[in-house]
Write a protein that holds these residues in place. Structure first.
Motif, mmCIF file in Angstrom:
data_model
loop_
_atom_site.group_PDB
_atom_site.id
_atom_site.type_symbol
_atom_site.label_atom_id
_atom_site.label_comp_id
_atom_site.label_asym_id
_atom_site.label_seq_id
_atom_site.Cartn_x
_atom_site.Cartn_y
_atom_site.Cartn_z
ATOM 1 N N GLN A 25 -27.083 80.864 -24.251
ATOM 2 C CA GLN A 25 -26.166 81.729 -23.506
ATOM 3 C C GLN A 25 -24.907 80.972 -23.089
ATOM 4 O O GLN A 25 -23.791 81.497 -23.207
ATOM 5 N N LEU A 26 -25.056 79.756 -22.622
ATOM 6 C CA LEU A 26 -23.900 78.984 -22.187
ATOM 7 C C LEU A 26 -22.990 78.616 -23.351
ATOM 8 O O LEU A 26 -21.762 78.658 -23.232
ATOM 9 N N MET A 29 -21.133 81.770 -24.291
ATOM 10 C CA MET A 29 -20.086 82.086 -23.323
ATOM 11 C C MET A 29 -18.885 81.164 -23.485
ATOM 12 O O MET A 29 -17.740 81.595 -23.337
ATOM 13 N N ILE A 32 -16.975 82.472 -26.439
ATOM 14 C CA ILE A 32 -16.329 83.747 -26.102
ATOM 15 C C ILE A 32 -15.116 83.521 -25.208
ATOM 16 O O ILE A 32 -14.058 84.131 -25.409
ATOM 17 N N PHE A 33 -15.240 82.642 -24.215
ATOM 18 C CA PHE A 33 -14.102 82.372 -23.336
ATOM 19 C C PHE A 33 -12.961 81.687 -24.084
ATOM 20 O O PHE A 33 -11.786 81.949 -23.801
ATOM 21 N N LEU A 68 -14.477 91.505 -23.364
ATOM 22 C CA LEU A 68 -15.082 90.336 -22.731
ATOM 23 C C LEU A 68 -16.221 90.751 -21.806
ATOM 24 O O LEU A 68 -17.312 90.166 -21.849
ATOM 25 N N VAL A 72 -20.182 89.705 -22.233
ATOM 26 C CA VAL A 72 -20.920 89.004 -21.165
ATOM 27 C C VAL A 72 -22.171 89.784 -20.787
ATOM 28 O O VAL A 72 -23.253 89.218 -20.612
ATOM 29 N N ILE A 75 -24.794 89.372 -23.586
ATOM 30 C CA ILE A 75 -25.373 88.027 -23.660
ATOM 31 C C ILE A 75 -26.350 87.767 -22.522
ATOM 32 O O ILE A 75 -27.408 87.180 -22.724
ATOM 33 N N PHE A 76 -26.031 88.239 -21.313
ATOM 34 C CA PHE A 76 -26.886 87.947 -20.172
ATOM 35 C C PHE A 76 -27.842 89.085 -19.837
ATOM 36 O O PHE A 76 -28.471 89.080 -18.792
#
Length: 77
Positions: A25-26, A29, A32-33, A68, A72, A75-76
């Motif tokens: 996940q990290l 992210m 994605i960021f 975005l 998120v 993903i979470f």
């Protein structure tokens, strides 16, 4: 995943499933960021060089922000 499956996964791979999930996940992210930051910089660059109007820049920024938020959430979840 029940406790038996989690224990079998940990024995087979040597990694706790929840730790692996958080790591993936990290990493996702982070990617994605980075893409979001690149998109926003391209929108701002287009606005500065008069290739986009204010309304186009705002609309594009809102679209990117909504995407975005959706990513998120997925993903979470």
């Amino acid at each position: 995943m029940n406790s038996t499956m989690a224990a079998a996964f940990e024995v087979g791979s040597g990694v706790d499933p929840s730790a692996l999930r958080v790591s993936i996940q990290l990493i996702a992210m982070g990617v994605i960021f980075l893409v979001f930051a690149w998109v926003m910089s391209q929108i701002f660059s287009a606005y500065q060089s008069d290739r986009a109007t204010v309304s186009e820049a705002v609309t594009s920024s809102l679209k990117a922000t909504v995407i975005l938020c959706l990513l998120v959430t997925v993903i979470f979840w």
